[in-house]
Motif scaffolding. Structure first.
Motif, PDB file in Angstrom:
ATOM      1  N   MET A 150       0.780  -1.235   0.000  1.00  0.00           N
ATOM      2  CA  MET A 150       0.000   0.000   0.000  1.00  0.00           C
ATOM      3  C   MET A 150       0.814   1.289   0.000  1.00  0.00           C
ATOM      4  O   MET A 150       0.270   2.377  -0.203  1.00  0.00           O
ATOM      5  N   ALA A 151       2.130   1.182   0.207  1.00  0.00           N
ATOM      6  CA  ALA A 151       2.982   2.376   0.111  1.00  0.00           C
ATOM      7  C   ALA A 151       2.959   2.955  -1.309  1.00  0.00           C
ATOM      8  O   ALA A 151       3.457   4.062  -1.529  1.00  0.00           O
ATOM      9  N   ALA A 152       2.372   2.205  -2.254  1.00  0.00           N
ATOM     10  CA  ALA A 152       2.170   2.766  -3.603  1.00  0.00           C
ATOM     11  C   ALA A 152       1.174   3.923  -3.578  1.00  0.00           C
ATOM     12  O   ALA A 152       1.207   4.802  -4.434  1.00  0.00           O
ATOM     13  N   GLN A 153       0.256   3.919  -2.594  1.00  0.00           N
ATOM     14  CA  GLN A 153      -0.779   4.968  -2.509  1.00  0.00           C
ATOM     15  C   GLN A 153      -0.598   5.908  -1.325  1.00  0.00           C
ATOM     16  O   GLN A 153      -1.020   7.043  -1.377  1.00  0.00           O
ATOM     17  N   ARG A 154      -0.031   5.418  -0.224  1.00  0.00           N
ATOM     18  CA  ARG A 154       0.073   6.200   1.020  1.00  0.00           C
ATOM     19  C   ARG A 154       1.524   6.251   1.468  1.00  0.00           C
ATOM     20  O   ARG A 154       2.331   5.428   1.041  1.00  0.00           O
ATOM     21  N   VAL A 155       1.821   7.202   2.390  1.00  0.00           N
ATOM     22  CA  VAL A 155       3.218   7.407   2.802  1.00  0.00           C
ATOM     23  C   VAL A 155       3.607   6.484   3.967  1.00  0.00           C
ATOM     24  O   VAL A 155       2.954   6.495   5.012  1.00  0.00           O
ATOM     25  N   PHE A 156       4.650   5.709   3.761  1.00  0.00           N
ATOM     26  CA  PHE A 156       5.274   4.886   4.810  1.00  0.00           C
ATOM     27  C   PHE A 156       6.770   5.167   4.692  1.00  0.00           C
ATOM     28  O   PHE A 156       7.459   4.542   3.871  1.00  0.00           O
ATOM     29  N   PRO A 157       7.287   6.139   5.493  1.00  0.00           N
ATOM     30  CA  PRO A 157       8.619   6.697   5.219  1.00  0.00           C
ATOM     31  C   PRO A 157       9.737   5.661   5.075  1.00  0.00           C
ATOM     32  O   PRO A 157      10.589   5.792   4.192  1.00  0.00           O
ATOM     33  N   ASP A 158       9.729   4.622   5.936  1.00  0.00           N
ATOM     34  CA  ASP A 158      10.846   3.674   5.897  1.00  0.00           C
ATOM     35  C   ASP A 158      10.743   2.672   4.744  1.00  0.00           C
ATOM     36  O   ASP A 158      11.671   1.891   4.518  1.00  0.00           O
ATOM     37  N   TYR A 159       9.633   2.680   4.034  1.00  0.00           N
ATOM     38  CA  TYR A 159       9.519   1.796   2.862  1.00  0.00           C
ATOM     39  C   TYR A 159      10.346   2.348   1.693  1.00  0.00           C
ATOM     40  O   TYR A 159      10.612   1.652   0.724  1.00  0.00           O
ATOM     41  N   ASN A 160      10.720   3.661   1.859  1.00  0.00           N
ATOM     42  CA  ASN A 160      11.754   4.246   0.997  1.00  0.00           C
ATOM     43  C   ASN A 160      11.378   4.196  -0.495  1.00  0.00           C
ATOM     44  O   ASN A 160      10.211   4.354  -0.844  1.00  0.00           O
ATOM     45  N   ASP A 161      12.380   3.925  -1.343  1.00  0.00           N
ATOM     46  CA  ASP A 161      12.122   3.937  -2.793  1.00  0.00           C
ATOM     47  C   ASP A 161      11.263   2.760  -3.239  1.00  0.00           C
ATOM     48  O   ASP A 161      10.760   2.751  -4.378  1.00  0.00           O
ATOM     49  N   MET A 162      11.042   1.773  -2.353  1.00  0.00           N
ATOM     50  CA  MET A 162      10.146   0.669  -2.726  1.00  0.00           C
ATOM     51  C   MET A 162       8.720   1.175  -2.954  1.00  0.00           C
ATOM     52  O   MET A 162       7.957   0.575  -3.714  1.00  0.00           O
ATOM     53  N   ALA A 163       8.353   2.294  -2.292  1.00  0.00           N
ATOM     54  CA  ALA A 163       7.019   2.867  -2.505  1.00  0.00           C
ATOM     55  C   ALA A 163       6.855   3.253  -3.979  1.00  0.00           C
ATOM     56  O   ALA A 163       5.832   2.936  -4.610  1.00  0.00           O
ATOM     57  N   ASP A 164       7.870   3.907  -4.522  1.00  0.00           N
ATOM     58  CA  ASP A 164       7.809   4.341  -5.930  1.00  0.00           C
ATOM     59  C   ASP A 164       7.839   3.116  -6.863  1.00  0.00           C
ATOM     60  O   ASP A 164       7.151   3.093  -7.888  1.00  0.00           O
ATOM     61  N   ASN A 165       8.638   2.119  -6.472  1.00  0.00           N
ATOM     62  CA  ASN A 165       8.691   0.896  -7.291  1.00  0.00           C
ATOM     63  C   ASN A 165       7.333   0.199  -7.345  1.00  0.00           C
ATOM     64  O   ASN A 165       6.928  -0.316  -8.394  1.00  0.00           O
ATOM     65  N   LYS A 166       6.630   0.199  -6.207  1.00  0.00           N
ATOM     66  CA  LYS A 166       5.321  -0.469  -6.188  1.00  0.00           C
ATOM     67  C   LYS A 166       4.291   0.314  -7.010  1.00  0.00           C
ATOM     68  O   LYS A 166       3.431  -0.283  -7.665  1.00  0.00           O
ATOM     69  N   ALA A 167       4.371   1.647  -6.968  1.00  0.00           N
ATOM     70  CA  ALA A 167       3.460   2.456  -7.796  1.00  0.00           C
ATOM     71  C   ALA A 167       3.688   2.124  -9.284  1.00  0.00           C
ATOM     72  O   ALA A 167       2.739   1.961 -10.061  1.00  0.00           O
ATOM     73  N   TYR A 168       4.950   1.983  -9.654  1.00  0.00           N
ATOM     74  CA  TYR A 168       5.306   1.669 -11.047  1.00  0.00           C
ATOM     75  C   TYR A 168       4.821   0.253 -11.418  1.00  0.00           C
ATOM     76  O   TYR A 168       4.270   0.032 -12.498  1.00  0.00           O
ATOM     77  N   LEU A 169       5.036  -0.669 -10.471  1.00  0.00           N
ATOM     78  CA  LEU A 169       4.603  -2.065 -10.684  1.00  0.00           C
ATOM     79  C   LEU A 169       3.096  -2.136 -10.939  1.00  0.00           C
ATOM     80  O   LEU A 169       2.632  -2.802 -11.878  1.00  0.00           O
ATOM     81  N   GLU A 170       2.336  -1.437 -10.121  1.00  0.00           N
ATOM     82  CA  GLU A 170       0.864  -1.469 -10.261  1.00  0.00           C
ATOM     83  C   GLU A 170       0.442  -0.848 -11.593  1.00  0.00           C
ATOM     84  O   GLU A 170      -0.520  -1.298 -12.226  1.00  0.00           O
ATOM     85  N   SER A 171       1.163   0.166 -12.021  1.00  0.00           N
ATOM     86  CA  SER A 171       0.840   0.805 -13.302  1.00  0.00           C
ATOM     87  C   SER A 171       1.120  -0.148 -14.474  1.00  0.00           C
ATOM     88  O   SER A 171       0.338  -0.237 -15.421  1.00  0.00           O
ATOM     89  N   ILE A 172       2.236  -0.878 -14.373  1.00  0.00           N
ATOM     90  CA  ILE A 172       2.567  -1.864 -15.423  1.00  0.00           C
ATOM     91  C   ILE A 172       1.453  -2.910 -15.523  1.00  0.00           C
ATOM     92  O   ILE A 172       1.085  -3.339 -16.621  1.00  0.00           O
ATOM     93  N   ALA A 173       0.921  -3.327 -14.370  1.00  0.00           N
ATOM     94  CA  ALA A 173      -0.150  -4.345 -14.383  1.00  0.00           C
ATOM     95  C   ALA A 173      -1.334  -3.844 -15.208  1.00  0.00           C
ATOM     96  O   ALA A 173      -1.911  -4.589 -16.002  1.00  0.00           O
ATOM     97  N   ARG A 174      -1.693  -2.570 -15.022  1.00  0.00           N
ATOM     98  CA  ARG A 174      -2.825  -2.020 -15.801  1.00  0.00           C
ATOM     99  C   ARG A 174      -2.460  -1.892 -17.278  1.00  0.00           C
ATOM    100  O   ARG A 174      -3.218  -2.317 -18.159  1.00  0.00           O
ATOM    101  N   SER A 175      -1.279  -1.309 -17.552  1.00  0.00           N
ATOM    102  CA  SER A 175      -0.921  -1.016 -18.946  1.00  0.00           C
ATOM    103  C   SER A 175      -0.748  -2.301 -19.750  1.00  0.00           C
ATOM    104  O   SER A 175      -1.313  -2.445 -20.838  1.00  0.00           O
ATOM    105  N   PHE A 176       0.028  -3.253 -19.219  1.00  0.00           N
ATOM    106  CA  PHE A 176       0.257  -4.496 -19.959  1.00  0.00           C
ATOM    107  C   PHE A 176      -1.003  -5.362 -19.916  1.00  0.00           C
ATOM    108  O   PHE A 176      -1.292  -6.126 -20.847  1.00  0.00           O
TER     109      PHE A 176
END
Ligand SMILES: NC(=O)c1ccc[n+]([C@@H]2O[C@H](COP(=O)([O-])OP(=O)(O)OC[C@H]3O[C@@H](n4cnc5c(N)ncnc54)[C@H](O)[C@@H]3O)[C@@H](O)[C@H]2O)c1
Length: 268
Positions: A150-176
């Motif tokens: 869920m750090a793809a949608q909300r802030v969890f500071p220690d999840y760090n750059d994985m938050a951005d990676n998960k947002a990208y991952l979820e977007s790929i799921a929709r696009s592909f």
């Protein structure tokens, strides 16, 4: 057991040890009648216990670094040979951030580490699907699932750059997922899972405190790795044929909570 995956063939990425979410998915898929290939990065083959899982589930292992297009091409070709035809389900259960591993805070991240983590955790999902797509490797009404947080949608500071990676991952799921649906009638979804005590999960700073917090915040409590596996099996089964392009929260209700009484009590 319900034979939900009877006769189905799959590829499962990311089983490192018995705590891994992918490990539980493999055990449950085996129980439900599936046959599959297990894969992981060559280094994880040496460190992990994947051979034990392969024996237990009658699976073959094909190593592949999920960032390598040639490894993925080889994996898809070999899997179709081993399984004797096209694939019905694929689990992408891969995540790694060098910034998290080295304890570098989000604002100070080292971009070469960021790029590595993005390639492993997010772009690899595109590369996996691209290999499947180019080889026309998926059967009609097949199902592809990746794991998110869920750090793809909300802030969890220690999840760090994985938050951005998960947002990208979820977007790929929709696009592909659009192209897989249009061309092969294959569905693509992400499951956004509760914090879970695995090697990747425990790498996040303050994980134990956060696990408790999430548990007390969620009306049903945290979802375990085994419960995540059960949910994944339902998405691989024929009972969810028209579910696609979704990010599906599997978190005991955490994602829609504001606050719970259990948490409030700590501030009264
Ligand atoms: N544990 C949690 O709290 C939690 C919560 C939500 C989502 N997830 C996600 O679940 C997925 C599985 O993680 P897990 O918690 O089971 O931990 P895990 O450490 O058991 O699994 C991560 C896997 O990624 C594999 N991997 C790393 N680099 C790779 C590469 N280059 N090529 C192929 N495989 C590679 C590892 O070998 C390992 O098997 C990840 O996407 C993770 O982000 C985990």
């Amino acid at each position: 057991m319900y034979n939900l995956l009877k006769g189905k063939k799959g590829i499962i990425f990311g089983a490192l040890d018995e705590n891994s979410i992918a490990w539980k998915v493999a055990e449950r898929a085996h129980e439900e009648g599936a046959t599959f290939v297990l894969t992981n990065a060559p280094i994880a083959m040496r460190m992990g216990k994947i051979k034990e899982l392969a024996t237990k589930t009658n699976a073959e292992i094909v190593p592949a670094d999920a960032t390598s297009e040639s490894d993925l091409q080889n994996l898809v070709e070999k899997s179709m040979e081993i399984l004797g035809g096209k694939i019905d389900f694929v689990l992408h259960s891969i995540g790694m951030s060098v910034n998290v591993r080295k304890g570098i805070p989000y604002p100070e991240q080292k971009y070469n580490f960021t790029e590595k983590g993005w390639d492993v955790s997010a772009l690899s999902f595109h590369k996996v699907m691209s290999a499947l797509y180019k080889n026309k490797a998926m059967n009609e009404w097949g199902s592809i699932v990746a794991l998110s947080y869920m750090a793809a949608q909300r802030v969890f500071p220690d999840y760090n750059d994985m938050a951005d990676n998960k947002a990208y991952l979820e977007s790929i799921a929709r696009s592909f997922g659009y192209f897989f649906g249009r061309d092969f009638k294959v569905r693509v979804n992400t499951i956004s899972q509760s914090p879970t005590p695995t090697t990747a999960g425990q790498g996040v700073k303050g994980f134990d405190g956060f696990l408790k917090y999430a548990d007390e915040m969620s009306p049903l409590g945290n979802a375990t790795a085994l419960e995540c596996a059960d949910y994944t099996i339902s998405l691989f089964s024929d009972l969810t044929k028209k579910v696609t392009l979704q990010n599906l929260f599997h978190d005991g209700g955490f994602s829609n909570m504001g606050v719970s009484e259990a948490i409030m009590e700590k501030f009264m």
